[in-house]
Write an enzyme that holds these catalytic residues in place. Structure first.
Site, PDB file in Angstrom:
ATOM      1  CB  CYS A   2      -0.820  -0.066   1.325  1.00  0.00           C
ATOM      2  SG  CYS A   2      -1.949  -1.547   1.491  1.00  0.00           S
ATOM      3  CG  ASP A 101      -0.557  -8.751   6.248  1.00  0.00           C
ATOM      4  OD1 ASP A 101      -1.470  -8.284   5.877  1.00  0.00           O
ATOM      5  OD2 ASP A 101       0.693  -8.843   5.870  1.00  0.00           O
ATOM      6  CB  VAL A 294      11.565  -7.372 -20.787  1.00  0.00           C
ATOM      7  CG1 VAL A 294      10.553  -6.630 -19.990  1.00  0.00           C
ATOM      8  CG2 VAL A 294      13.070  -7.216 -19.873  1.00  0.00           C
TER       9      VAL A 294
END
Length: 622
Positions: A2, A101, A294
């Protein structure tokens, strides 16, 4: 993962427009948490939070509080041993309302205070407000996987996951930090607590910052501990018990990181570490393993044949993104804004495109291999050190100056790392604007704790320095977290599990570079899981086109960014020296070695872009 941010007053009263400021801070990091958000204001303190939903998707966003409401926390990250810690807390009488958590943090803090952070096995940046003592505590995980920035103003302490979160406070100056730029040029990247902005600091890995009644101080709550060389003993004759131990720890680390209520994928470079993670994850996940990579059209950069061999072996589904020099050029500005630092390589753009590929294929979490080289001896320098090292011969005066500089940098004159710093200092000084040259040699404090290096084996010293100077703020920071989170993707690192790290720091150096070469122990646990030709490949670092290639691809645009007028106006570098570097880079056969050459033009380019993107002011000499 976050995004977190907040403010605490140092004067006794929170500013009246604090909710609006917190909203601006939250908006500046929306990419870190597009799913939900919240603002919380308490006595003299306020928190901003953005949530990227990974576990218990229906739960509301942070903050979480203790039962009596006296302790409030917000957290960016994942706690992988939360269930064990929660069971202990329940036995002690604590109650929980979600399956998230990070809800354990205020309860754990209530029980253990600042010692709580050392109990966590995870990747986290935490802010805890303790209403009982009117104290704010900021803590960053032990290895520095996740970032945490702060600024101390006369009236407030401001903090956030990213520098741009802190800079949302209008009182934080945007002056470029000359020594931060110089660290990016001299070392693998900028080293916390320094950042690219003079007044913005980074919490150190394993460190915390405490603000109480206006007083701000820092301390280390955890650090790597290698054995003294005199206590090592002989190299074990039989490494099989160690192989079994590491294999069990690593399997558990991967399994812990595949647990999520969203789709989990794996980055696959074609090298040993990502291939091993993919193989173990394939046995741990109930669904078909999905990988992302990639690819390049040039054979000197492309690893796709090894990637596809590993995909075939695991019967997975692969998502490949072809990257061109034009893609690098087009993504350079956005990459710098996300990285928030000058960089020496363009491969961060590839990291953004890799995260974009993961997100487009429906993956919010990816597993990746950082940490293996630093913990288990994967870089060429480990082989050189194992052979006794190579020391450049210097005159007596230069040798003494080098020893004195090493003492300032590392707290130990006998410790060397990567280059001769006196020679480098003399070489790179002329690149800076003339009025800055006398200021770039200042070393205000050692980069690391010298007591952790003194008396250790040379390979353990290198490992410690790699983890501090290369991995934490560079590979995990501007190259890792910031690139992944710019596309709302959480990266997880099995090699940085606490159980794996504890094993690595006790490993005899003779088994770092052993019979199988560099990363002997990683190769041992990979036997039977990874194709033999990947197992025996030479180290092939993740790389991308350098500044000469970008000058050929986007000459007019890059030329404008490097124009003497622009360089003179930004007042960081010398325009004549930059022009000379540019002329050399545009020679028909110009190229840089991807591992041994310093791309100084890339530093100049990205410093200029950073200043443009953030409206930053030039360094002062006061």
């Amino acid at each position: 993962m976050c995004g977190i941010g907040g403010i605490m007053t140092r004067t006794g009263r929170l500013r009246g427009d604090a909710p609006a400021l917190l909203e601006r801070m939250a908006e500046a990091m929306r990419h870190r948490g597009p799913d939900d958000g919240s603002i919380w204001v308490g006595p003299g303190v306020g928190f901003a939070f953005r949530r990227l939903s990974i576990n218990d998707l229906a739960a509301s966003a942070d903050p979480f509080t203790s039962e009596d409401g006296s302790i409030t926390s917000i957290c960016n990250g994942e706690i992988f041993n939360w269930r064990e810690l929660r069971e202990d807390l329940i036995r002690r009488g604590h109650r929980f309302r979600t399956e998230v958590d990070t809800e354990i943090i205020p309860h754990l803090y209530e029980e253990h205070g600042e010692d709580a952070f050392a109990l966590l096995n995870g990747q986290f940046a935490v802010a805890v407000h303790d209403g009982r003592s009117e104290q704010l505590v900021l803590a960053r995980d032990q290895l520095g996987i996740l970032p945490l920035h702060y600024a101390v103003l006369d009236s407030d302490i401001v903090f956030g996951s990213e520098a741009k979160t802190v800079l949302a406070h209008e009182g934080v100056p945007r002056e470029i930090d000359l020594l931060g730029v110089d660290q990016a040029m001299t070392f693998p990247g900028i080293v916390s607590p320094r950042t690219a902005f003079l007044r913005v600091r980074a919490v150190r890995p394993g460190g915390l910052v405490r603000c109480r009644r206006g007083v701000v101080d820092e301390r280390t709550y955890w650090d790597l501990e290698y054995p003294l060389e005199e206590d090592l003993g002989p190299v074990p004759d039989d490494d099989q018990p160690l192989v079994d131990d590491l294999s069990a720890r690593f399997d558990a680390a991967v399994r812990r990181r595949t647990l999520a209520d969203v789709r989990v994928g794996c980055y696959l470079s074609g090298g040993l570490d990502s291939s091993l993670i993919t193989a173990v994850a394939a046995g741990a996940m109930p669904t078909r393993t999905e990988t992302m990579s990639v690819a390049f059209s040039g054979a000197d950069l492309d690893e796709s044949e090894f990637q596809r061999e590993m995909v075939t072996r695991t019967r997975g589904r692969h998502h490949e993104r072809l990257v061109t020099e034009s893609d690098i050029l087009d993504g350079l500005t956005a990459m710098v804004r996300s990285a928030e630092v000058p960089v020496k390589e363009s491969y961060n753009v590839c990291s953004v495109l890799l995260a974009e590929t993961a997100r487009q294929s429906g993956h919010v979490v990816v597993l990746t291999g950082e940490g293996s080289d630093e913990l288990f001896g994967g870089y060429p320098g480990y082989r050189m050190d194992a052979l006794g090292g190579v020391r450049q011969r210097l005159g007596a005066a230069a040798e003494q100056a080098e020893l004195e500089l090493r003492e300032q940098l590392f707290g130990d004159a006998d410790v060397g790392y990567e280059r001769n710093y006196v020679m480098w200092r003399n070489f790179r000084r002329d690149l800076y604007a003339e009025h800055l040259r006398e200021h770039v040699d200042h070393v205000p404090e050692p980069l690391v704790d010298g007591t952790r290096l003194r008396g250790r084996h040379r390979l353990h010293q290198r490992s410690y320095l790699d983890l501090k100077l290369r991995m934490a703020d560079h590979l995990l920071g501007d190259h890792g977290d910031r690139m992944a989170m710019s596309r709302s993707v959480e990266a997880r690192y099995p090699f940085l599990d606490r159980e794996v790290v504890d094993f690595a720091t006790r490993l005899h150096p003779g088994l770092m570079v052993g019979p199988l070469g560099e990363k002997h122990m990683v190769k041992r646990i990979a036997q039977g899981l990874v194709p033999e030709r990947i197992l025996r490949r030479e180290k092939y670092g993740f790389r991308a086109p350098s500044s000469p290639a970008l000058l050929r691809t986007g000459g007019e645009l890059i030329g404008d960014l490097l124009s003497p007028e622009r360089i003179r106006r930004q007042a960081v570098f010398d325009p004549d020296v930059v022009s000379a570097l540019q002329a050399a880079a545009t020679e028909p056969d110009a190229q840089l070695h991807p591992h041994t050459s310093d791309d100084l033009l890339m530093i100049v380019l990205t410093t200029g872009l950073l200043m443009d993107e953030f409206g930053a002011t030039p360094p002062s000499t006061s």
